[in-house]
Design a protein around this motif. Structure first.
Motif, PDB file in Angstrom:
ATOM      1  N   ARG A 236       0.764  -1.462  -0.172  1.00  0.00           N
ATOM      2  CA  ARG A 236       0.199  -0.133  -0.366  1.00  0.00           C
ATOM      3  C   ARG A 236       1.036   1.191   0.173  1.00  0.00           C
ATOM      4  N   TYR A 256      -3.676   0.056  -3.943  1.00  0.00           N
ATOM      5  CA  TYR A 256      -3.279  -1.016  -3.434  1.00  0.00           C
ATOM      6  C   TYR A 256      -3.394  -2.078  -4.190  1.00  0.00           C
ATOM      7  N   GLU A 258      -5.356  -5.962  -4.565  1.00  0.00           N
ATOM      8  CA  GLU A 258      -6.647  -6.715  -4.015  1.00  0.00           C
ATOM      9  C   GLU A 258      -6.157  -8.467  -4.597  1.00  0.00           C
ATOM     10  N   ARG A 263     -13.422 -10.857  -3.852  1.00  0.00           N
ATOM     11  CA  ARG A 263     -13.262  -9.693  -3.289  1.00  0.00           C
ATOM     12  C   ARG A 263     -13.934  -8.636  -4.924  1.00  0.00           C
ATOM     13  N   LYS A 265     -15.252  -4.918  -4.043  1.00  0.00           N
ATOM     14  CA  LYS A 265     -15.166  -3.632  -3.921  1.00  0.00           C
ATOM     15  C   LYS A 265     -13.968  -3.072  -2.638  1.00  0.00           C
ATOM     16  N   TYR A 266     -14.020  -2.248  -2.710  1.00  0.00           N
ATOM     17  CA  TYR A 266     -13.148  -1.188  -1.418  1.00  0.00           C
ATOM     18  C   TYR A 266     -13.568  -1.134  -0.129  1.00  0.00           C
ATOM     19  N   ASN A 268     -13.704   2.114   2.161  1.00  0.00           N
ATOM     20  CA  ASN A 268     -12.753   3.454   2.251  1.00  0.00           C
ATOM     21  C   ASN A 268     -13.689   4.258   3.885  1.00  0.00           C
ATOM     22  N   THR A 307     -18.611  -4.163   6.427  1.00  0.00           N
ATOM     23  CA  THR A 307     -16.831  -3.647   6.374  1.00  0.00           C
ATOM     24  C   THR A 307     -16.419  -4.751   6.989  1.00  0.00           C
ATOM     25  N   THR A 321     -15.832   1.816  -3.597  1.00  0.00           N
ATOM     26  CA  THR A 321     -14.802   1.598  -5.442  1.00  0.00           C
ATOM     27  C   THR A 321     -15.853   0.121  -5.429  1.00  0.00           C
ATOM     28  N   ARG A 322     -16.142   0.581  -6.486  1.00  0.00           N
ATOM     29  CA  ARG A 322     -16.271  -1.910  -7.073  1.00  0.00           C
ATOM     30  C   ARG A 322     -14.935  -1.540  -8.192  1.00  0.00           C
ATOM     31  N   LEU A 336      -7.126   4.909  -5.744  1.00  0.00           N
ATOM     32  CA  LEU A 336      -8.673   4.684  -5.357  1.00  0.00           C
ATOM     33  C   LEU A 336      -7.956   6.403  -4.714  1.00  0.00           C
TER      34      LEU A 336
END
Length: 415
Positions: A236, A256, A258, A263, A265-266, A268, A307, A321-322, A336
């Motif tokens: 990161r 970042y 992933e 997964r 989406k992210y 924050n 989360t 964020t998808r 991001l």
């Protein structure tokens, strides 16, 4: 304890010269002099020793020497001697091609762990270590002492420092760079600066206060999984681009990777006290833009989005964020980007820029806005210039915790 050299001090045959608690301050003088003042503090620990020898570095011309007993503040008698003289006086390992400052201690070093604390002041002229370059100056010197500080000339701003260091301000506004070197061998310090900082009253900093960080310590420390994860492999990278401090805003770029299967989406979670705007995302592997939106905790709950255990208040903001779902054995590299308005973290205090923020990732960077220079830096970091001529501060934290960063800056003098 640092062992300096084998020696047999006068009147005490066969003893070994040892020392500890060494600290050196380099005060850079006017650039055209190629000279810098050195204040060297050292503790002699050889039992019953009556003398202490400090070598003069080869290639440097020493002048204006003075020596003081740190217990009483009284000046001490000393001589500048050749290597041959130092050897004859008891320093068996003296380099015959070097000169030494031979200090006559105020009292023999007491046995059973006694000490003699000495302060040696001298001025070196060394054009190979301190020289002009372009419109600035360079201090390029390997330093074997573990604790060091360098003070820039008045009117100079720090532009580059390759050894992670604190940045502090002298009462008169000159910039002090301070570090502790932990790696084997000397610190290969390369420090650069250029004119542009104000002088006189305009350069003087606001005195530090007793105020504490507005961010309280976390209620719980990192989990065992977080504590035992490999920090060096975490990839990161976060860069904070500070905007004009009057806006209380900074943009953020977070790269970042992933790799967890499934997964898509992210999330924050925006800190309380901050407002987020202009979120965006990019899949760096392909260059494709990603959908990013701002949801509240209540909207997250209604949409069934959870989360990884982080609590989210109903009115707290979350950037979602998808990206395409991760398949087994695959990964994506994401960028991001967001803009935060955070008056408590980033603001103008009188004429000083202030960033007070906890940084939790292994690698974080902060870029100052144009027209500002660094005056205070609480956590040691590498300082460098961006291609656009802005000051960038790079933090590397190998510990599984956050660093509470406090950064201050002042406006450059008018051109």
């Amino acid at each position: 304890m640092v062992t300096m050299a084998l020696a047999t001090p006068a009147g005490a045959q066969g003893l070994r010269q040892t020392s500890q608690d060494e600290y050196t301050l380099y005060e850079l003088l006017a650039p055209d002099t190629a000279s810098f003042k050195i204040v060297y503090e050292v503790t002699a620990t050889t039992a019953r020793a009556k003398a202490f020898w400090n070598p003069i570095r080869k290639g440097s011309v020493a002048s204006d020497e003075a020596v003081f007993d740190m217990m009483t503040g009284a000046p001490l008698k000393f001589d500048q001697v050749t290597g041959a003289q130092a050897k004859a006086h008891g320093l068996d390992s003296a380099d015959l091609e070097s000169d030494y400052i031979e200090v006559h201690l105020a009292r023999p070093v007491p046995p059973d762990g006694g000490q003699a604390r000495v302060r040696i002041v001298k001025t070196y002229k060394d054009a190979k270590s301190y020289f002009p370059q372009g419109d600035g100056i360079v201090f390029d010197r390997p330093l074997s002492i573990r604790r060091n500080a360098v003070v820039l000339p008045a009117g100079y701003q720090l532009t580059d420092c390759n050894v992670p260091s604190q940045v502090l301000s002298e009462p008169d506004g000159r910039i002090r760079i301070s570090f502790m070197h932990q790696r084997p061998g000397p610190a290969a310090l390369v420090l650069k600066a250029k004119p542009g900082a104000p002088t006189g009253e305009a350069a003087k900093p606001r005195p530090p206060t007793t105020a504490r960080s507005w961010e309280p310590p976390p209620a719980e420390g990192p989990s065992e999984r977080e504590r035992l994860s490999e920090r060096a492999h975490q990839d990161r990278d976060i860069i904070y681009f500070l905007q004009a401090p009057e806006t209380n805003a900074f943009s953020l770029s977070h790269d970042y990777t992933e790799s967890r299967e499934g997964r898509d989406k992210y999330l924050n979670v925006v800190r309380i006290g901050s407002k987020v705007s202009r979120p965006s995302g990019k899949l760096l592997d392909t260059g494709a833009n990603l959908k990013a939106e701002i949801l509240t905790g209540a909207q997250m709950k209604a949409a069934g989005i959870t989360t990884d255990g982080d609590p989210v208040a109903p009115d707290q903001e979350v950037v979602v964020t998808r990206f395409p779902p991760i398949k087994k054995g695959q990964s994506v590299r994401l960028r991001l980007s967001e803009t935060y308005t955070a008056p408590q973290s980033y603001h103008l205090d009188g004429d000083e820029l202030v960033l007070d923020r906890r940084l939790g990732r292994p690698r974080n960077s902060v870029v100052l806005p144009r027209g500002w220079y660094l005056t205070w830096l609480s956590i040691p970091a590498v300082v460098r210039q961006t291609p656009e001529g802005l000051t960038r501060i790079d933090f590397v934290n190998g510990r599984p915790d956050s660093v509470d960063v406090l950064i201050k800056g002042k406006r450059l003098a008018a051109p």
